[in-house]
Design an enzyme around this catalytic site. Structure first.
Site, PDB file in Angstrom:
ATOM      1  N   LYS A  38       0.838  -1.211   0.000  1.00  0.00           N
ATOM      2  CA  LYS A  38       0.000   0.000   0.000  1.00  0.00           C
ATOM      3  C   LYS A  38       0.870   1.257   0.000  1.00  0.00           C
ATOM      4  CE  LYS A  38      -2.992   0.778   3.565  1.00  0.00           C
ATOM      5  NZ  LYS A  38      -2.975   2.155   4.094  1.00  0.00           N
ATOM      6  N   SER A  39       1.876   1.303   0.849  1.00  0.00           N
ATOM      7  CA  SER A  39       2.731   2.506   0.921  1.00  0.00           C
ATOM      8  C   SER A  39       3.435   2.746  -0.414  1.00  0.00           C
ATOM      9  CB  SER A  39       3.792   2.336   2.008  1.00  0.00           C
ATOM     10  OG  SER A  39       3.197   2.307   3.266  1.00  0.00           O
TER      11      SER A  39
ATOM     12  N   GLY B 127      -4.973   8.070   5.381  1.00  0.00           N
ATOM     13  CA  GLY B 127      -4.041   8.984   6.034  1.00  0.00           C
ATOM     14  C   GLY B 127      -2.842   9.287   5.154  1.00  0.00           C
TER      15      GLY B 127
ATOM     16  N   GLN C  95       4.625   9.386   7.134  1.00  0.00           N
ATOM     17  CA  GLN C  95       3.697  10.319   6.476  1.00  0.00           C
ATOM     18  C   GLN C  95       4.149  11.756   6.709  1.00  0.00           C
ATOM     19  OE1 GLN C  95      -0.131   9.120   8.006  1.00  0.00           O
ATOM     20  NE2 GLN C  95      -0.189   7.270   6.747  1.00  0.00           N
TER      21      GLN C  95
ATOM     22  N   ASP D  33       1.927  -1.202  11.827  1.00  0.00           N
ATOM     23  CA  ASP D  33       0.658  -1.725  11.307  1.00  0.00           C
ATOM     24  C   ASP D  33       0.474  -3.222  11.618  1.00  0.00           C
ATOM     25  OD1 ASP D  33       0.075   0.784  10.329  1.00  0.00           O
ATOM     26  OD2 ASP D  33       0.831   0.365   8.326  1.00  0.00           O
TER      27      ASP D  33
ATOM     28  N   LYS E   7      -4.666   5.867  14.748  1.00  0.00           N
ATOM     29  CA  LYS E   7      -4.774   5.184  13.449  1.00  0.00           C
ATOM     30  C   LYS E   7      -6.242   5.172  13.013  1.00  0.00           C
ATOM     31  CE  LYS E   7      -0.420   4.311  12.899  1.00  0.00           C
ATOM     32  NZ  LYS E   7       0.332   4.949  11.830  1.00  0.00           N
TER      33      LYS E   7
ATOM     34  N   ARG F 233      -7.510  -3.287   9.639  1.00  0.00           N
ATOM     35  CA  ARG F 233      -6.526  -4.162  10.284  1.00  0.00           C
ATOM     36  C   ARG F 233      -7.109  -4.873  11.508  1.00  0.00           C
ATOM     37  NH1 ARG F 233      -2.540  -3.746   6.953  1.00  0.00           N
ATOM     38  NH2 ARG F 233      -1.964  -1.716   6.106  1.00  0.00           N
TER      39      ARG F 233
HETATM   40  C1  S3P Z   1       2.390   4.869   6.192  1.00  0.00           C
HETATM   41  C2  S3P Z   1       3.001   5.213   7.354  1.00  0.00           C
HETATM   42  C3  S3P Z   1       2.545   4.756   8.669  1.00  0.00           C
HETATM   43  C4  S3P Z   1       1.596   3.575   8.558  1.00  0.00           C
HETATM   44  C5  S3P Z   1       0.561   3.785   7.504  1.00  0.00           C
HETATM   45  C6  S3P Z   1       1.225   3.975   6.152  1.00  0.00           C
HETATM   46  C7  S3P Z   1       2.921   5.400   4.935  1.00  0.00           C
HETATM   47  O1  S3P Z   1       1.865   5.816   9.303  1.00  0.00           O
HETATM   48  O2  S3P Z   1       0.966   3.324   9.797  1.00  0.00           O
HETATM   49  O3  S3P Z   1      -0.310   2.675   7.429  1.00  0.00           O
HETATM   50  O4  S3P Z   1       2.577   4.882   3.850  1.00  0.00           O
HETATM   51  O5  S3P Z   1       3.728   6.344   4.989  1.00  0.00           O
HETATM   52  P1  S3P Z   1       2.659   6.943  10.120  1.00  0.00           P
HETATM   53  O6  S3P Z   1       3.467   7.720   9.166  1.00  0.00           O
HETATM   54  O7  S3P Z   1       1.591   7.791  10.754  1.00  0.00           O
HETATM   55  O8  S3P Z   1       3.476   6.206  11.123  1.00  0.00           O
END
Ligand code: S3P
Length: 418
Positions: A19-20, A87, A160, A303, A330, A376
């Site tokens: 996903k990221s 997010g 993020q 996660d 989250k 999740r």
């Molecule tokens: C993500 C960063 C994480 C993770 C989220 C995806 C990303 O969040 O929990 O599911 O793709 O950069 P945080 O940056 O708030 O830790």
């Protein structure tokens, strides 16, 4: 969704794209010069939100199966961007659009609108961004502003937050430095470098200078956060194999935890795809030991904590998870929702401000899990029910479409022989 208990669980599973990495491959190419193809993309609801937003900003994006063809928009247009539940979409976009001379409104669903946005807006303002949150949350308004590089120390280790600042740095005069308390996932750094950004990494610090991005094709590895559910089922019920999983060291905290919990696994076929390390992960049924986790490891498995908590319930003895207060902000308050899930299934999980104490009994009875719309929680609950004595039900189960649309099909069908 009813989930049956199973005495054994085995097979090889094709896990969807990370996903990221998918978010970044689509968003960065859509803001770059040229054209690119992203293969094995995850087209779950979160990444579809990124696609919707990048189209609204002016990029040309076409989809077929798991392939995304993108023509980047050299200039953005004013837009209203609906980020859905994602997010990553809203926070990365805050940085990306803040130096782009456009007016953009960023909104999200009920869950996203309850999550903190000042952690991104405040550092962006230090670069000169004109960005307004609604009492610290979405909707977020971004107005045209000239940005200047700065040194930013982030309060939380969040990819993020770091990514938003780096993306703003692409359009800021001079140099921008981001320093994190602990290193968070580094997909942004890897991909921006591959796209020609002037970026260097010094420990927990990333330094970027302004410049244009050039489109690159990306083949997305499978998501270790999605594989984690089938890896856990291997440890609880038999032997599972997840193929072509991204094993970027900023994401493999779960493997370190497996070492500590005596979960047996091997990495096979290790190689590298588009600058990201990849391997097949084979996990064997194991006598699981309790574990004590502290804040240093959290960014590398944030996660996966929910499914690790499920494993703790199946261990015999007391596990302590500390330094995980980020779970509170989250998709749901995951400290509260994880504790409720385990307790509803006959486990003993005591929530703490920054984590949980879990008294593992070696088994769970089964029962009903309320996912509270958190993908999740739904998938961790489904793992717990599959390994439980009686099975049970997931309420509000469809939310798995956020990150793993075929999750229940794969769970029910089982894997192919491994
Ligand atoms: C993500 C960063 C994480 C993770 C989220 C995806 C990303 O969040 O929990 O599911 O793709 O950069 P945080 O940056 O708030 O830790």
């Amino acid at each position: 969704m009813n989930i049956s208990a199973r005495k054994s669980f085995q097979g090889a599973f094709k896990i969807p794209g990370d996903k990221s990495v998918t978010h970044r491959a689509i968003m960065f190419n859509a803001a770059a010069e040229g054209e690119a193809t992203v293969t094995n993309a995850l087209l779950g609801e979160d990444c579809l939100s990124t696609i919707r937003c990048m189209r609204a900003l002016g990029a040309d994006i076409r989809l077929s199966e798991n392939t995304v063809c993108i023509r980047g928009a050299s200039e953005f247009q004013n837009a209203d961007c609906d980020c859905g539940n994602s997010g990553t979409t809203i926070r990365l976009l805050m940085g990306l659009v803040s130096g782009k001379n456009v007016r953009v409104t960023l909104t999200g669903d009920g869950s996203l609108s309850s999550r903190p946005m000042e952690r991104v807006a405040a550092p962006l303002r230090l670069l000169g961004a004109d960005i307004r949150t609604t009492n610290g949350k979405a909707p977020v308004e971004v107005y045209p502003a000239a940005l200047t590089g700065a040194v930013i120390d982030t309060k939380v280790a969040s990819a993020q937050v770091k990514s938003a600042i780096l993306l703003a740095g692409l359009n800021a005069a001079g140099e921008t430095r981001v320093r994190e308390p602990l290193k968070s996932r580094d997909h942004t750094e890897r991909m921006l470098s591959a796209m020609g950004a002037d970026l260097r990494v010094e420990g927990n610090e990333v330094i970027i200078r302004p410049g244009k991005l050039h489109c690159v094709d990306v083949d997305v590895p499978a998501d270790i956060s999605s594989a984690a559910y089938f890896m856990a089922l291997g440890a609880l019920g038999g032997e599972t194999l997840c193929k072509n999983v991204g094993v970027n060291p900023t994401r493999t905290g779960i493997l370190k935890v497996f070492d500590q919990m005596n979960v047996r696994y091997v990495l096979e076929n290790e190689h590298s795809v588009c600058g990201e390390p990849v391997a097949d992960i084979r996990v064997f049924k194991s006598e699981i030991s309790p574990v004590h986790l502290t804040k240093e490891i959290m960014p590398a498995l944030i996660d996966e904590i929910l499914v690790i908590a499920v494993l703790c319930a199946f261990a015999k003895g007391e596990s302590l998870i500390e330094g995980a207060e980020e779970l509170r902000v989250k998709e749901s308050d995951r400290i509260a929702t994880t504790a409720e899930m385990l307790n509803a299934l006959g486990g003993e999980c005591i929530p703490r401000t920054d984590g949980f104490l879990i008294r593992g009994k070696g088994t769970l009875c089964g029962g009903k899990v309320n996912s509270y719309g958190d993908h999740r929680i739904a998938m961790s609950g489904a793992v717990a029910l599959t390994a439980s004595q009686d099975g049970g039900e997931i309420l509000d189960a469809d939310c798995v479409a956020i990150s793993f649309p075929d999750f229940y099909t794969l769970l029910n069908k089982g894997g192919i022989s491994c």
